[in-house]
Enzyme design. Structure first.
Site, PDB file in Angstrom:
ATOM      1  N   HIS A   1       0.515  -0.992   0.070  1.00 16.65           N
ATOM      2  CA  HIS A   1       0.430  -0.666   0.245  1.00 16.65           C
ATOM      3  C   HIS A   1       0.939   1.246   0.234  1.00 16.65           C
ATOM      4  O   HIS A   1       0.440   2.460  -0.504  1.00 16.65           O
ATOM      5  CB  HIS A   1      -1.031  -0.290   0.848  1.00 16.65           C
ATOM      6  CG  HIS A   1      -0.659  -0.324   2.637  1.00 16.65           C
ATOM      7  ND1 HIS A   1       0.081  -0.327   3.661  1.00 16.65           N
ATOM      8  CD2 HIS A   1      -0.212   1.291   3.344  1.00 16.65           C
ATOM      9  CE1 HIS A   1       0.279  -0.345   4.235  1.00 16.65           C
ATOM     10  NE2 HIS A   1       0.319   0.945   4.712  1.00 16.65           N
TER      11      HIS A   1
ATOM     12  N   ASP B   1       0.121  -7.440   1.324  1.00 24.63           N
ATOM     13  CA  ASP B   1       0.604  -5.875   1.466  1.00 24.63           C
ATOM     14  C   ASP B   1       1.776  -5.594   1.777  1.00 24.63           C
ATOM     15  O   ASP B   1       2.613  -5.240   1.954  1.00 24.63           O
ATOM     16  CB  ASP B   1      -0.331  -5.304   2.879  1.00 24.63           C
ATOM     17  CG  ASP B   1      -0.314  -4.055   2.256  1.00 24.63           C
ATOM     18  OD1 ASP B   1      -0.004  -3.645   1.811  1.00 24.63           O
ATOM     19  OD2 ASP B   1      -0.623  -3.649   3.824  1.00 24.63           O
TER      20      ASP B   1
ATOM     21  N   SER C   1       4.438   2.328   7.965  1.00 30.23           N
ATOM     22  CA  SER C   1       3.729   1.422   7.370  1.00 30.23           C
ATOM     23  C   SER C   1       5.174   1.043   6.587  1.00 30.23           C
ATOM     24  O   SER C   1       6.387   1.072   5.567  1.00 30.23           O
ATOM     25  CB  SER C   1       3.047   1.719   6.453  1.00 30.23           C
ATOM     26  OG  SER C   1       1.977   1.564   6.226  1.00 30.23           O
TER      27      SER C   1
END
Lengths: 525, 501
Positions: B85, B116, B195
């Site tokens: 992402h 992901d 992230s």
């Protein structure tokens, strides 16, 4: 695959809320359209308007109703009772005319003389929830009723109201004083009344409706005669919708023989033919009117007449239908063609339909009928009796009804949406011979239902190998377990459930009078 | 980025910090000081991304420009691991390390939306030659300490937060919303920008920070992707392309009811789940049947609640195939019709479910004809239009459960009608699902393109049958053909359609 499993599990979690207990109470909302729940129609919190000179009246009385509906999700149980207060119009035959809404699910009805406060127990002699009308009669001996009703004068109907007429709204004050406000009739059209599929003639008018304690059955009067009953009041726009005298007349004529046949319906869905390219495609010429039939309901008048999907209805009983679906009514001008069937005709009347089919004009003839609520795969409404159900070892089965779905609104998630879908798409199930849609609504915690707690809202296909077309079938099928087991086949996952026949019987006995206070394990009426 | 409760943490800011280089050392487990001046953590980088998010309502446009920032870490020679992402829909990638102000242009080597994860490289492969990759460890124990390193919100330079392993469980991955894998929950603060960053224990990577609950929902609930998933991803992309996860493609139901156990012929041992549904084009299609009971996978017993013991932990039974690749086999002990059997299943990917999740790095498909806009149904489309139409919702919700995908791999929706004289009476028909065009059943977007040219029973007309609309949508062919070019011009649409690569 995780995805599928997660989705499935989620569905079950959501559906577990089937056990949630919810009590629907009538709400008063200015401007709310009737939606099938019973609610008073006038905003009691609205500001009072100045009173007019005190008048008296000898045709109106007060009607007090105690009602109690069944809990859709706990079908053996009734919800807490409530009160409705309204007016009644005294009519010929010592009868009192009220709206159907007022007496729905009634447990006790009493008439009250507005000035003296004298009371008389009454009962429903006839009711039509689609037309939203009922007549009440005394429920006690003649001497007492005569003394009570003797001073009242029956009111006559005025069926000839026209657009532009000045009408009066009659209400009663605290001591029986008559309160009159004005209503100018501005529009005549067809509109849905209260329950599903009840599209009838209405008057629309501008005028202020006072907020009085008795908000049901407010009479609309012309020259001292009854022109209609208040159906809905939108206080924001001061828009009043009236259930008109022609529909009241229809109802009273219908029940005159002591039998309630109801209002006929055609049973089709139709589309207008105003789109020029669509008209060319259909072969409609020039100014030619007509309605495109997009669906024909099973068991309705249209099916019996031989109407088919794709037909173009050109005329009904000699009334030409235009591209919008209207006809020229001799009394009201352009009006939806549905009134020709629903308002102008009676059950059993002859109907002549001219259609354009495959480019040729054909005339279809037959008798009109009414599709009773019980003839629907999914009952459109249910009053005065409880929903059908059957409890087997803790699994609760029901026949699907619209009120059941309405009680959840849109909070049911995907699994309930599946059931909602069926309501508008009954064809495949009807073709398969289903009379009612039996579904597993949930599981009570018993030894038999261990591991099944999260299964609910799934349509039942077969039990012990036998097709289930209604609850009676289910009851019969449960008498024939194989090798001591009941096998329940479901339309969706988990597809199959099993019950131990002896354990289920034991659990049934424990449930009777147990923690859940189930008085009866079934209601199949 | 869509706002969900469980959100991937990509930051909309970027950080650079000049520092001296040095030998990478193992990260201390206890509260020991880190000297960035020695180049420690230079192999944990900030990734700055410029994006173009496709516009499903205006599918002919390039999309909405935007950008964000996340964290990555060196796993091998010029190979950085980050979250999918972070780099999704990216048009330009820039890498910066803690002690190097230089922006290094980078590109995506491989991306795995279903778990992901992504692999990124610097375009000039010499840029990071001097750095030592981080070592990938195993699954940390519950209640042991971990550090989360990255470039989250709250400042420019590298950040470290610390916490313990709180839970090891299967969780949905919010990047697509339809994939679930093994996930490790930590109570270290994980914030936007973390992230893709490493979670370290004893100097080794034990996870990739990727999502967390917002503070409004739950406190200190952050998640990392554990190393079995990272290792599987790295192995999968060794050949340069990503082959995705494989699936059982079944639904199952616990077997906890005594009557059910008896009916299925099961001993009373708490083992086995019932197969409730089998996808007809999935791995299990010709192997399993409804009503079968799964007893063991690769010899490992499946408990009646669907869990199984893996590496000493009770984990969803799917963990067995989570670690396998397409073409590999799993052996199954099952009971069918009361009789024990052994069988084997070759694993493959099951694609229809992708439609139900968010998709990325994908140009939206569409076709415009005489102002009618047709698009295939998927999550992105339903979200973009906020489609609440009951028919569309029903088909979307039941795309898998009612096996709609078998007959219609693409559910084609008339999403919009660009107003013009030619279509003025049919504008109210959108949105609806297209059933047939000129007598041809529409199963894919390509069918639609051909069917519009086909001549139906009335060749002068274009006849479009829609689900549940009662009447067909009719256009006069000649009028439609004439109006089409002008409508395209009025609404500034340069291409009639994009139907995929």
């Amino acid at each position: 695959m995780k995805t599928l499993l997660t989705l499935l599990a989620l569905g079950f979690v959501i559906s577990a809320s089937a056990q949630e207990r919810r009590v629907e109470r009538p709400t008063t909302r200015p401007g709310a359209r009737p939606t099938g729940t019973i609610a008073p129609i006038i905003d009691p919190d609205a500001r009072p308007v100045p009173r007019e000179a005190v008048l008296r009246n000898d045709s109106l009385l007060k009607v007090n109703v105690t009602y109690q509906g069944y809990a859709p999700h706990i079908p053996w149980q009734k919800e807490s009772p409530g009160q409705r207060r309204g007016l009644g119009v005294f009519i010929d035959g010592n009868r009192v005319l009220v709206t159907g809404q007022l007496v729905a699910d009634a447990t006790y009805i009493e008439l009250e003389l507005a000035d003296s406060g004298q009371k008389l127990p009454a009962k429903v002699a006839a009711v039509d929830y689609e037309a939203n009308l009922a007549v009440l009669v005394s429920n006690v001996n003649e001497t007492r009723s005569k003394a009570f009703l003797g001073g009242l004068k029956p009111m006559q109907l005025e069926t000839k109201s026209r657009i532009g007429d000045n009408l009066n709204i009659w209400q009663l004050g605290r001591v029986g004083d008559l309160i009159v406000t004005n209503l100018k009739l501005s529009k005549v059209l067809t509109s849905q009344y209260v329950v599903e599929g009840s599209r009838f003639l209405v008057y629309e008018g501008q005028g202020i409706v006072r907020s009085e304690g008795n908000s049901f059955t407010v009479p609309i009067v012309k020259g001292g005669r009854l022109a209609g009953l208040l159906l809905n009041y939108d206080s924001k726009n001061q828009l009043t919708t009236v259930l008109p005298a022609p529909i009241i007349e229809h109802f009273l004529k219908d029940i005159a023989d002591g039998q309630n046949d109801g209002f006929p319906s055609l049973g089709i869905e139709f589309q207008n033919t105003m789109d020029e390219q669509f008209r060319d495609y259909l072969g409609l010429k020039g100014e030619q009117g007509g309605m495109f039939v997009s669906a024909v309901s099973k068991g309705g008048s249209a099916e019996a007449l031989g109407l088919k999907k794709g037909d173009i209805v050109l005329s009904l009983n000699g009334f030409a239908i235009d591209a919008r679906g209207d006809y020229e009514d001799p009394d009201y001008g352009r009006l939806s063609m549905s009134h020709i069937v629903r308002g102008r005709a009676y059950v059993g009347d002859e109907m002549e339909v001219k259609v354009l089919r495959d480019g040729k004009t054909e005339t279809l003839k037959g008798k009109l009928k009414r599709k009773a609520p019980d003839e629907y795969l999914v009952r459109p409404y249910l009053f005065d009796k409880g929903p059908n159900y059957l409890v087997a070892g803790g699994l609760v089965f029901q026949e699907l009804t619209r009120p059941y779905l309405a009680a959840y609104g849109d909070r049911g998630g995907a699994q309930l949406a599946r059931l909602q879908w069926v309501v508008n798409h009954p064809e495949d199930y009807e073709k398969a011979g289903r009379r009612k849609l039996v579904f597993l609504s949930g599981a009570l915690p018993t030894p038999s239902t261990q591991g099944y707690d999260r299964v609910s809202w799934i349509i039942v296909d077969k039990v012990n190998g036998q097709a289930i077309n209604d609850l009676k079938d289910l009851e019969a099928a449960l008498k024939q377990p194989k090798d001591g087991l009941h096998t329940i086949e479901l339309e969706d996952g988990p597809k199959r459930l099993y019950l131990d026949a002896i354990q289920a019987e034991r659990d049934n006995l424990a449930l009777l009078g147990g923690a859940y206070r189930i008085g009866e394990l079934k209601r199949i009426e | 980025m869509k706002s969900t409760l469980l959100r991937p943490f990509l930051l909309l800011a970027c950080a650079t910090a000049p520092c001296l280089f040095g030998e990478s050392k193992s990260v201390p487990s206890a509260a020991q000081p880190i000297n960035l001046a020695t180049g420690e953590w230079d192999n944990i980088v900030n990734i700055q991304v410029s994006t173009l998010t496709p516009d499903y309502r205006e599918p002919w446009n390039a999309g909405q420009p935007g950008g964000g920032s996340g964290t990555g870490w060196l796993v091998g020679k010029n190979r950085f691991v980050t979250n999918a992402h972070v780099v999704s829909d990216g048009t330009r990638l820039i890498i910066r390390s803690t002690s190097d102000s230089e922006p290094h242009p980078a590109r995506v080597v491989a991306v795995a939306h279903d778990c992901d994860l992504a692999l990124v490289e610097a375009i000039d492969e010499k840029d990071f030659d001097h750095l030592k990759p981080l070592e990938v460890g195993g699954i940390p124990d519950l209640n042991t300490e971990v550090s989360v390193i990255g470039y989250p919100i709250g400042g420019e330079r590298i950040s470290v937060t610390r916490g313990v392993v709180s839970r090891i469980d299967f969780q949905p991955y919010s990047h697509t919303g339809v994939d679930s894998h093994l996930t490790i929950q930590v109570d270290a603060a994980i914030n936007p920008g973390n992230s893709g960053g490493p979670v370290l224990q004893d100097g080794k990577v034990v996870g990739v920070a990727f999502q967390a609950y917002s503070g409004r929902v739950a406190q200190n609930v952050g998640y990392m992707i554990p190393t079995p998933i990272i290792k599987r991803f790295l192995k999968d992309v060794e050949d340069g392309k990503y082959d995705h996860y494989v699936d059982f493609a079944i639904s199952d139901f616990p077997v906890e009811n005594p009557a059910q156990r008896k009916a299925l012929g099961l001993p009373n041992d708490g083992i086995g789940v019932m197969v409730a549904d089998v996808e007809p084009i999935g791995s299990a299609a010709d192997v399993l049947k409804e009503g079968d009971v799964l007893r063991a996978l690769d010899g490992n017993p499946v408990l009646s609640n669907g869990l199984m013991k893996v590496d000493g932990q009770l984990i969803d039974k799917n963990e067995v195939i989570e670690r396998k690749f397409a073409g590999e086999k799993v052996s199954i002990d099952l009971i069918r019709d009361g009789k024990p059997m052994k069988t084997e299943m070759t694993l493959k990917r099951f694609t229809p479910y992708v439609t139900l999740g968010e998709q990325h790095d994908k140009r939206p498909r569409y076709l415009v004809y005489a102002g009618l806009v047709f698009q295939p149904m998927d999550r992105n489309l339903v979200d973009a239009y906020q489609l609440r139409d009951p028919v569309v919702s029903y088909v979307f919700d039941n795309y898998l459960s009612k096996k709609i995908y078998v007959e219609r791999p693409d559910v084609v929706i008339l999403t919009n009608v660009l107003a013009d004289d030619v279509n003025s009476y049919v504008q109210s028909l959108a949105p609806s699902i297209v059933d047939e065009v000129n007598g041809v059943k529409i199963k894919t977007m390509n069918d639609l393109k051909d069917a519009l040219k086909a001549k139906g029973s009335k060749p002068d007309f274009i006849e479009i049958k829609l689900f549940e609309k009662g009447r067909p949508l009719i256009l006069k062919r000649q009028l439609a053909e004439e109006a089409h070019p002008q409508i395209m011009k009025n609404y500034r649409i340069t291409e009639d359609s994009y139907l995929g690569e």
